[in-house]
Design a protein around this motif. Structure first.
Motif, PDB file in Angstrom:
ATOM      1  N   ILE A   1      -2.941  -3.970  -6.251  1.00 12.52           N
ATOM      2  CA  ILE A   1      -2.152  -3.690  -5.048  1.00 12.52           C
ATOM      3  C   ILE A   1      -2.965  -4.004  -3.786  1.00 12.52           C
ATOM      4  CG2 ILE A   1      -1.082  -1.839  -3.690  1.00 12.52           C
ATOM      5  CD1 ILE A   1      -0.314  -0.532  -6.394  1.00 12.52           C
ATOM      6  N   ASN A   2      -4.267  -3.763  -3.850  1.00  8.90           N
ATOM      7  CA  ASN A   2      -5.137  -3.914  -2.682  1.00  8.90           C
ATOM      8  C   ASN A   2      -5.915  -5.232  -2.687  1.00  8.90           C
ATOM      9  OD1 ASN A   2      -6.114  -2.857  -0.241  1.00  8.90           O
ATOM     10  ND2 ASN A   2      -7.931  -2.028  -1.228  1.00  8.90           N
ATOM     11  N   ILE A   3      -5.474  -6.218  -3.441  1.00  5.73           N
ATOM     12  CA  ILE A   3      -6.221  -7.474  -3.600  1.00  5.73           C
ATOM     13  C   ILE A   3      -6.418  -8.205  -2.266  1.00  5.73           C
ATOM     14  CG2 ILE A   3      -4.284  -9.017  -4.123  1.00  5.73           C
ATOM     15  CD1 ILE A   3      -7.634  -8.904  -6.011  1.00  5.73           C
TER      16      ILE A   3
ATOM     17  N   LEU B   1       4.870   5.152  -8.451  1.00  5.77           N
ATOM     18  CA  LEU B   1       4.752   3.901  -7.695  1.00  5.77           C
ATOM     19  C   LEU B   1       6.093   3.470  -7.116  1.00  5.77           C
ATOM     20  CD1 LEU B   1       2.333   1.800  -9.911  1.00  5.77           C
ATOM     21  CD2 LEU B   1       1.863   2.737  -7.647  1.00  5.77           C
ATOM     22  N   ALA B   2       7.149   3.674  -7.881  1.00  9.56           N
ATOM     23  CA  ALA B   2       8.478   3.246  -7.437  1.00  9.56           C
ATOM     24  C   ALA B   2       9.114   4.221  -6.449  1.00  9.56           C
ATOM     25  CB  ALA B   2       9.395   3.074  -8.650  1.00  9.56           C
ATOM     26  N   GLY B   3       8.514   5.401  -6.293  1.00  6.98           N
ATOM     27  CA  GLY B   3       9.059   6.379  -5.361  1.00  6.98           C
ATOM     28  C   GLY B   3      10.292   7.093  -5.877  1.00  6.98           C
TER      29      GLY B   3
ATOM     30  N   ARG C   1     -18.077  -0.797   1.480  1.00  9.24           N
ATOM     31  CA  ARG C   1     -16.909  -0.031   1.911  1.00  9.24           C
ATOM     32  C   ARG C   1     -17.234   0.936   3.048  1.00  9.24           C
ATOM     33  NH1 ARG C   1     -13.601   1.122  -3.714  1.00  9.24           N
ATOM     34  NH2 ARG C   1     -13.648  -1.035  -4.407  1.00  9.24           N
ATOM     35  N   ASP C   2     -18.068   0.483   3.960  1.00  8.69           N
ATOM     36  CA  ASP C   2     -18.409   1.305   5.120  1.00  8.69           C
ATOM     37  C   ASP C   2     -17.262   1.367   6.117  1.00  8.69           C
ATOM     38  OD1 ASP C   2     -20.949   1.878   4.142  1.00  8.69           O
ATOM     39  OD2 ASP C   2     -21.800   0.060   5.042  1.00  8.69           O
ATOM     40  N   ASP C   3     -16.468   0.307   6.182  1.00 12.59           N
ATOM     41  CA  ASP C   3     -15.331   0.272   7.092  1.00 12.59           C
ATOM     42  C   ASP C   3     -14.116   0.911   6.420  1.00 12.59           C
ATOM     43  OD1 ASP C   3     -16.862  -1.201   8.928  1.00 12.59           O
ATOM     44  OD2 ASP C   3     -16.294  -3.080   7.953  1.00 12.59           O
ATOM     45  N   VAL C   4     -13.180   1.335   7.233  1.00 15.29           N
ATOM     46  CA  VAL C   4     -11.932   1.906   6.735  1.00 15.29           C
ATOM     47  C   VAL C   4     -10.858   0.827   6.816  1.00 15.29           C
ATOM     48  CG1 VAL C   4     -10.177   3.676   7.120  1.00 15.29           C
ATOM     49  CG2 VAL C   4     -12.585   4.204   7.514  1.00 15.29           C
ATOM     50  N   VAL C   5     -10.121   0.653   5.740  1.00 16.13           N
ATOM     51  CA  VAL C   5      -9.003  -0.297   5.751  1.00 16.13           C
ATOM     52  C   VAL C   5      -7.700   0.484   5.671  1.00 16.13           C
ATOM     53  CG1 VAL C   5     -10.292  -2.190   4.714  1.00 16.13           C
ATOM     54  CG2 VAL C   5      -9.054  -0.623   3.251  1.00 16.13           C
ATOM     55  N   GLU C   6      -6.673  -0.097   6.239  1.00 17.59           N
ATOM     56  CA  GLU C   6      -5.360   0.545   6.188  1.00 17.59           C
ATOM     57  C   GLU C   6      -4.757   0.346   4.810  1.00 17.59           C
ATOM     58  OE1 GLU C   6      -1.083   0.223   8.431  1.00 17.59           O
ATOM     59  OE2 GLU C   6      -2.892  -0.284   9.551  1.00 17.59           O
ATOM     60  N   GLU C   7      -4.260   1.443   4.244  1.00 16.52           N
ATOM     61  CA  GLU C   7      -3.649   1.387   2.917  1.00 16.52           C
ATOM     62  C   GLU C   7      -2.136   1.329   3.049  1.00 16.52           C
ATOM     63  OE1 GLU C   7      -4.967   4.774   0.683  1.00 16.52           O
ATOM     64  OE2 GLU C   7      -6.919   3.877   0.290  1.00 16.52           O
ATOM     65  N   SER C   8      -1.521   0.505   2.224  1.00 17.01           N
ATOM     66  CA  SER C   8      -0.060   0.440   2.194  1.00 17.01           C
ATOM     67  C   SER C   8       0.484   1.715   1.551  1.00 17.01           C
ATOM     68  CB  SER C   8       0.394  -0.775   1.393  1.00 17.01           C
ATOM     69  OG  SER C   8       0.062  -0.610   0.020  1.00 17.01           O
ATOM     70  N   VAL C   9       1.767   1.945   1.723  1.00 15.73           N
ATOM     71  CA  VAL C   9       2.423   3.098   1.113  1.00 15.73           C
ATOM     72  C   VAL C   9       2.295   3.019  -0.406  1.00 15.73           C
ATOM     73  CG1 VAL C   9       4.656   4.235   0.760  1.00 15.73           C
ATOM     74  CG2 VAL C   9       4.014   3.441   3.034  1.00 15.73           C
TER      75      VAL C   9
ATOM     76  N   GLN D   1      -1.178   4.011  -1.422  1.00 13.00           N
ATOM     77  CA  GLN D   1      -1.320   5.466  -1.302  1.00 13.00           C
ATOM     78  C   GLN D   1      -0.674   6.176  -2.478  1.00 13.00           C
ATOM     79  OE1 GLN D   1       0.211   6.644   2.536  1.00 13.00           O
ATOM     80  NE2 GLN D   1      -1.168   5.273   3.630  1.00 13.00           N
ATOM     81  N   ARG D   2       0.497   5.714  -2.892  1.00 11.53           N
ATOM     82  CA  ARG D   2       1.155   6.290  -4.076  1.00 11.53           C
ATOM     83  C   ARG D   2       0.302   6.078  -5.323  1.00 11.53           C
ATOM     84  NH1 ARG D   2       7.215   3.877  -3.318  1.00 11.53           N
ATOM     85  NH2 ARG D   2       7.798   5.111  -1.495  1.00 11.53           N
ATOM     86  N   ALA D   3      -0.257   4.879  -5.458  1.00 11.43           N
ATOM     87  CA  ALA D   3      -1.097   4.586  -6.625  1.00 11.43           C
ATOM     88  C   ALA D   3      -2.303   5.517  -6.669  1.00 11.43           C
ATOM     89  CB  ALA D   3      -1.546   3.122  -6.593  1.00 11.43           C
ATOM     90  N   HIS D   4      -2.900   5.791  -5.511  1.00  9.46           N
ATOM     91  CA  HIS D   4      -4.042   6.704  -5.463  1.00  9.46           C
ATOM     92  C   HIS D   4      -3.632   8.130  -5.822  1.00  9.46           C
ATOM     93  CE1 HIS D   4      -7.098   3.949  -4.240  1.00  9.46           C
ATOM     94  NE2 HIS D   4      -6.493   3.613  -3.115  1.00  9.46           N
ATOM     95  N   ARG D   5      -2.466   8.564  -5.341  1.00 10.26           N
ATOM     96  CA  ARG D   5      -2.002   9.918  -5.668  1.00 10.26           C
ATOM     97  C   ARG D   5      -1.667  10.032  -7.153  1.00 10.26           C
ATOM     98  NH1 ARG D   5       0.704   9.220  -0.682  1.00 10.26           N
ATOM     99  NH2 ARG D   5       2.688   8.887  -1.740  1.00 10.26           N
TER     100      ARG D   5
END
Length: 121
Positions: A23-25, A95-97, A35-43, A46-50
């Motif tokens: 998802i984050n490719i 993932l599908a919500g 990974r010192d910087d912060v990147v914006e995560e898609s919705v 975020q679901r995949a991480h949860r």
């Protein structure tokens, strides 16, 4: 029963590492950096991480119960199989919500863990 340990490990590999990575490719340079910087995560990410975190909370209990069942020579394979299937459904619907199906799958997987424990008493 060993197959359930292997299948759970495969599920963990996919849900904790592979799916979020795919998802984050687009952020590959960040993923291979410190990974010192912060990147914006898609919705979706975020679901995949949860979903991943949720699996990580349940997986140790599952593994402990399966290993205990193997040591005690008790058969909890039906509940172990259902737990695996329900966890796949949970991850997919997360993932599908799809909230209600996800919740039913989660509650079903917890029920399977409880029944595995009851079988070992």
């Amino acid at each position: 029963m060993e197959i359930y340990i292997l299948m759970a490990a495969l599920l963990a590999l996919f849900q904790i590492w592979l799916i979020p990575m795919i998802i984050n490719i687009k952020n590959l340079p960040w993923m291979i950096s410190a990974r010192d910087d912060v990147v914006e995560e898609s919705v979706l990410l975020q679901r995949a991480h949860r979903a991943s975190t949720n699996l990580q909370e349940s997986l140790p209990v599952f593994m402990a119960l399966v290993l205990l069942a193997m040591a005690m020579k008790d058969d909890v394979s039906m509940y172990a199989c259902w737990w695996l299937m329900l966890r796949v459904v949970h991850g997919t619907t997360y993932l599908a919500g799809i909230a209600y199906v996800r919740t039913v799958a989660f509650i079903g997987s917890i029920y399977c863990l409880i029944m595995m424990g009851v079988c070992l008493i």
